[in-house]
Every structure is written in C-alpha cells, then in structure tokens.
Design a protein around this motif. Structure first.
Motif, mmCIF file in Angstrom:
data_model
loop_
_atom_site.group_PDB
_atom_site.id
_atom_site.type_symbol
_atom_site.label_atom_id
_atom_site.label_comp_id
_atom_site.label_asym_id
_atom_site.label_seq_id
_atom_site.Cartn_x
_atom_site.Cartn_y
_atom_site.Cartn_z
ATOM 1 N N HIS A 30 0.814 -1.223 0.000
ATOM 2 C CA HIS A 30 0.000 0.000 0.000
ATOM 3 C C HIS A 30 0.848 1.273 0.000
ATOM 4 O O HIS A 30 0.409 2.313 -0.486
ATOM 5 C CB HIS A 30 -0.967 -0.003 1.190
ATOM 6 N N PHE A 31 2.064 1.198 0.526
ATOM 7 C CA PHE A 31 2.939 2.375 0.510
ATOM 8 C C PHE A 31 3.335 2.760 -0.912
ATOM 9 O O PHE A 31 3.735 3.890 -1.164
ATOM 10 C CB PHE A 31 4.230 2.115 1.310
ATOM 11 N N PHE A 32 3.220 1.823 -1.833
ATOM 12 C CA PHE A 32 3.688 2.029 -3.203
ATOM 13 C C PHE A 32 2.543 2.152 -4.211
ATOM 14 O O PHE A 32 2.777 2.170 -5.413
ATOM 15 C CB PHE A 32 4.619 0.875 -3.594
ATOM 16 N N ALA A 33 1.323 2.255 -3.709
ATOM 17 C CA ALA A 33 0.154 2.270 -4.584
ATOM 18 C C ALA A 33 0.153 3.436 -5.564
ATOM 19 O O ALA A 33 -0.361 3.305 -6.674
ATOM 20 C CB ALA A 33 -1.128 2.282 -3.748
ATOM 21 N N HIS A 34 0.724 4.560 -5.181
ATOM 22 C CA HIS A 34 0.673 5.750 -6.038
ATOM 23 C C HIS A 34 2.053 6.193 -6.521
ATOM 24 O O HIS A 34 2.248 7.340 -6.909
ATOM 25 C CB HIS A 34 -0.021 6.894 -5.297
ATOM 26 N N VAL A 35 2.988 5.267 -6.507
ATOM 27 C CA VAL A 35 4.348 5.589 -6.956
ATOM 28 C C VAL A 35 4.371 5.759 -8.471
ATOM 29 O O VAL A 35 3.757 4.995 -9.208
ATOM 30 C CB VAL A 35 5.329 4.469 -6.523
ATOM 31 N N ASP A 36 5.095 6.762 -8.915
ATOM 32 C CA ASP A 36 5.366 6.960 -10.334
ATOM 33 C C ASP A 36 6.589 6.095 -10.655
ATOM 34 O O ASP A 36 7.736 6.496 -10.425
ATOM 35 C CB ASP A 36 5.647 8.439 -10.613
ATOM 36 N N TRP A 37 6.329 4.894 -11.172
ATOM 37 C CA TRP A 37 7.400 3.911 -11.363
ATOM 38 C C TRP A 37 8.425 4.353 -12.394
ATOM 39 O O TRP A 37 9.605 4.036 -12.270
ATOM 40 C CB TRP A 37 6.815 2.539 -11.708
ATOM 41 N N GLY A 60 20.528 11.595 -3.612
ATOM 42 C CA GLY A 60 19.373 11.915 -2.789
ATOM 43 C C GLY A 60 19.615 11.697 -1.311
ATOM 44 O O GLY A 60 20.719 11.371 -0.871
ATOM 45 N N ASN A 61 18.550 11.860 -0.534
ATOM 46 C CA ASN A 61 18.591 11.654 0.907
ATOM 47 C C ASN A 61 17.471 10.691 1.286
ATOM 48 O O ASN A 61 16.361 11.122 1.610
ATOM 49 C CB ASN A 61 18.443 12.985 1.643
ATOM 50 N N PRO A 62 17.726 9.376 1.238
ATOM 51 C CA PRO A 62 16.660 8.413 1.508
ATOM 52 C C PRO A 62 16.087 8.526 2.921
ATOM 53 O O PRO A 62 14.904 8.294 3.124
ATOM 54 C CB PRO A 62 17.309 7.050 1.280
ATOM 55 N N MET A 63 16.893 8.919 3.895
ATOM 56 C CA MET A 63 16.382 9.057 5.260
ATOM 57 C C MET A 63 15.301 10.132 5.309
ATOM 58 O O MET A 63 14.220 9.923 5.851
ATOM 59 C CB MET A 63 17.517 9.390 6.231
ATOM 60 N N LYS A 64 15.594 11.269 4.729
ATOM 61 C CA LYS A 64 14.638 12.380 4.736
ATOM 62 C C LYS A 64 13.334 11.978 4.022
ATOM 63 O O LYS A 64 12.237 12.284 4.495
ATOM 64 C CB LYS A 64 15.250 13.615 4.078
ATOM 65 N N LEU A 65 13.468 11.271 2.906
ATOM 66 C CA LEU A 65 12.276 10.845 2.161
ATOM 67 C C LEU A 65 11.427 9.881 2.985
ATOM 68 O O LEU A 65 10.196 9.983 2.998
ATOM 69 C CB LEU A 65 12.683 10.196 0.843
ATOM 70 N N HIS A 66 12.061 8.973 3.690
ATOM 71 C CA HIS A 66 11.303 8.007 4.491
ATOM 72 C C HIS A 66 10.731 8.642 5.755
ATOM 73 O O HIS A 66 9.662 8.244 6.220
ATOM 74 C CB HIS A 66 12.168 6.781 4.804
ATOM 75 N N GLN A 67 11.414 9.633 6.299
ATOM 76 C CA GLN A 67 10.855 10.369 7.436
ATOM 77 C C GLN A 67 9.597 11.122 7.004
ATOM 78 O O GLN A 67 8.606 11.158 7.734
ATOM 79 C CB GLN A 67 11.897 11.332 8.017
ATOM 80 N N LEU A 69 7.629 10.258 4.486
ATOM 81 C CA LEU A 69 6.608 9.219 4.294
ATOM 82 C C LEU A 69 5.990 8.838 5.629
ATOM 83 O O LEU A 69 4.766 8.748 5.754
ATOM 84 C CB LEU A 69 7.228 7.983 3.626
ATOM 85 N N HIS A 70 6.816 8.631 6.642
ATOM 86 C CA HIS A 70 6.348 8.243 7.975
ATOM 87 C C HIS A 70 5.407 9.299 8.558
ATOM 88 O O HIS A 70 4.436 8.967 9.235
ATOM 89 C CB HIS A 70 7.545 8.018 8.896
ATOM 90 N N HIS A 71 5.674 10.554 8.267
ATOM 91 C CA HIS A 71 4.825 11.647 8.749
ATOM 92 C C HIS A 71 3.410 11.549 8.167
ATOM 93 O O HIS A 71 2.428 11.822 8.849
ATOM 94 C CB HIS A 71 5.458 12.994 8.383
ATOM 95 N N PHE A 72 3.311 11.140 6.918
ATOM 96 C CA PHE A 72 2.012 11.061 6.254
ATOM 97 C C PHE A 72 1.345 9.698 6.358
ATOM 98 O O PHE A 72 0.134 9.583 6.337
ATOM 99 C CB PHE A 72 2.151 11.441 4.766
ATOM 100 N N LYS A 73 2.148 8.669 6.432
ATOM 101 C CA LYS A 73 1.638 7.295 6.442
ATOM 102 C C LYS A 73 2.542 6.482 7.356
ATOM 103 O O LYS A 73 3.599 6.021 6.949
ATOM 104 C CB LYS A 73 1.660 6.731 5.016
ATOM 105 N N VAL A 113 19.076 1.121 10.270
ATOM 106 C CA VAL A 113 19.276 2.529 10.632
ATOM 107 C C VAL A 113 17.995 3.320 10.400
ATOM 108 O O VAL A 113 17.585 4.125 11.251
ATOM 109 C CB VAL A 113 20.469 3.141 9.862
ATOM 110 N N MET A 114 17.347 3.102 9.275
ATOM 111 C CA MET A 114 16.096 3.816 9.012
ATOM 112 C C MET A 114 15.039 3.476 10.056
ATOM 113 O O MET A 114 14.353 4.364 10.556
ATOM 114 C CB MET A 114 15.581 3.508 7.609
ATOM 115 N N LYS A 115 14.909 2.203 10.354
ATOM 116 C CA LYS A 115 13.914 1.776 11.347
ATOM 117 C C LYS A 115 14.176 2.468 12.684
ATOM 118 O O LYS A 115 13.264 3.027 13.291
ATOM 119 C CB LYS A 115 13.932 0.257 11.508
#
Length: 129
Positions: A30-37, A60-67, A69-73, A113-115
């Motif tokens: 479900h986290f990937f349902a609206h990804v622009d592949w 890029g900064n994968p940590m920032k992107l996942h943080q 994502l976590h804020h919204f979902k 680390v992300m977790k």
C-alpha cells in the motif's frame, strides 16, 4: 547457476524483481500504490549502483524521504522487516557472490538505521549542554 551482481543491468533486474514483490505484498504494498514507477525505478537503480559500485550516480537523501513518508503514512517495525525480508529473498533467488553479499549487508544496515531513526528518533537526539 547464479552469478554475482556485476553490471547496472543486474541491478535493474534485481530492483525490478524486488518491486514486483513489493507491489503484491499485503504488508507494504500500500505504501507504493501511487508511486510513479517511471520516475522511482531509475532513482533506485542509481541508488543501488552507487551503493555497490561507488559510481556517484545517486545524490538523494533516503532518510529524509522516508521520514516524510512516515509523517504522512505511519511506518511500523513490521514494514521495515517485510522490506528487508523481500529484498533478501529477491537477492537469494537471483544472485550469489561478493557483491551480492555486500548488497545483503548494505540492505540490512540501511533498513536497520532507518527503522531506528524513524521509529525511535528520541534515541538519536544530541543533548544540549
């Protein structure tokens, strides 16, 4: 016989196979349902190419992107555990060798680390003096 990850084409095969699993997964799909592949996959190719071959292709900064994502979902431990399980299974099905082992180690490190930083940010704050 399996071969090691030696080219960008190998990385593309790995990433594509992994995300095929992710899209179907009941825990994290479900986290990937609206990804622009068309946009996301080349970024992931660059990320893993840089991670394994130090090409400088990812900035890029994968940590920032996942943080974000976590804020919204909200992400949970099981989401990270599922991600790593799917990634390691995909690696094991397709490849073997030194770069494959490096990919396993890096994937486990990145997911851990992300977790920790996303789910337990209070453990990573710098105390004020």
């Amino acid at each position: 016989m399996k071969t090691d990850i030696i080219t960008r084409a190998d990385i593309e095969k790995l990433v594509n196979a992994f995300y095929d699993k992710v899209k179907e997964d009941k825990t994290i799909g479900h986290f990937f349902a609206h990804v622009d592949w068309e946009k996301h996959l080349p970024i992931m190719y660059d990320f893993w190419e840089n991670t394994l071959f130090y090409t400088g292709t990812y900035s890029g900064n994968p940590m920032k992107l996942h943080q974000k994502l976590h804020h919204f979902k909200s992400l949970a431990e099981k989401d990270f555990d599922t991600w790593i399980s799917l990634f390691l299974a995909t690696l094991a099905e397709m490849f073997e060798g030194d770069k494959t082992e490096l990919a396993k180690q890096r994937a486990i490190s990145i997911a851990t680390v992300m977790k920790l930083k996303i789910l337990y940010p209070q453990n990573f704050t710098v105390p004020e003096h």
